[in-house]
Enzyme design. Structure first.
Site, PDB file in Angstrom:
ATOM      1  CB  THR A  93      -0.964   0.005   1.202  1.00 47.26           C
ATOM      2  OG1 THR A  93      -1.792  -1.161   1.128  1.00 47.26           O
ATOM      3  CG2 THR A  93      -1.829   1.249   1.229  1.00 47.26           C
ATOM      4  CB  CYS A  94       3.982   2.091   1.791  1.00 52.20           C
ATOM      5  SG  CYS A  94       3.389   1.565   3.420  1.00 52.20           S
ATOM      6  CB  SER A  95       5.377   0.740  -2.982  1.00 48.58           C
ATOM      7  OG  SER A  95       6.486   0.692  -2.121  1.00 48.58           O
TER       8      SER A  95
END
Length: 157
Positions: A47-49
């Site tokens: 999700t972060c990337s």
């Protein structure tokens, strides 16, 4: 847990620069500046990337046009990992600060224990900080990504 109106605690981060690893303090980073700070559980994670960081990259100019001096991404990773992640995402408009020992996130009460997955990590959140004082704080519920995204922060600005 830190709340709106609180001053950020004094801690040091790690940042890989062309001059090597620097250790800027909270007061050096936030004094006399309006800053958007967002935290992710870990660099290079799905999700972060795929969503969290890319949203801030895309909207960086619009966020800065609202009077924001700096957009900072932090995580409980080391400075080398944070730097590599920023480069891999072409995130020149974002400042990456590592909180390798989680000192900052422990001090503000926004850690989570992911056990064998990665140990102590930061919760996912975004805050707006004006001269070291939190003016907006959006903390995600576990496994959520709804209130710390760049679109939400931009709407608040």
């Amino acid at each position: 847990m830190i709340k709106v109106g609180d001053k950020l605690p004094e801690v040091s981060f790690s940042q890989l620069t062309k001059e090597g690893v620097l250790n800027p303090t909270t007061s050096q980073i936030f004094a006399n500046k309006k800053v958007v700070l967002f935290a992710v559980p870990g660099a290079f994670t799905p999700t972060c990337s795929a969503a969290h960081l890319p949203g801030y990259i895309t909207l960086a100019d619009q966020i800065k046009a609202k009077g924001v001096d700096t957009i900072i991404c932090t995580a409980v990773n080391d400075a080398f990992v944070m730097n590599a992640w920023g480069k891999s995402q072409n995130a020149e408009a974002i400042t990456f600060l590592a909180d390798g020992g989680a000192a900052f996130h422990k001090a503000i009460g926004l850690t989570m224990d992911t056990a064998d997955f990665g140990g102590v990590r930061s919760q996912r959140y975004a805050m707006i900080v004006d001269n070291g004082v939190v003016t907006t704080l959006n903390v995600e519920a576990p496994k959520s990504f709804e209130v710390s995204n760049a679109e939400t922060v931009l709407a608040v600005l």
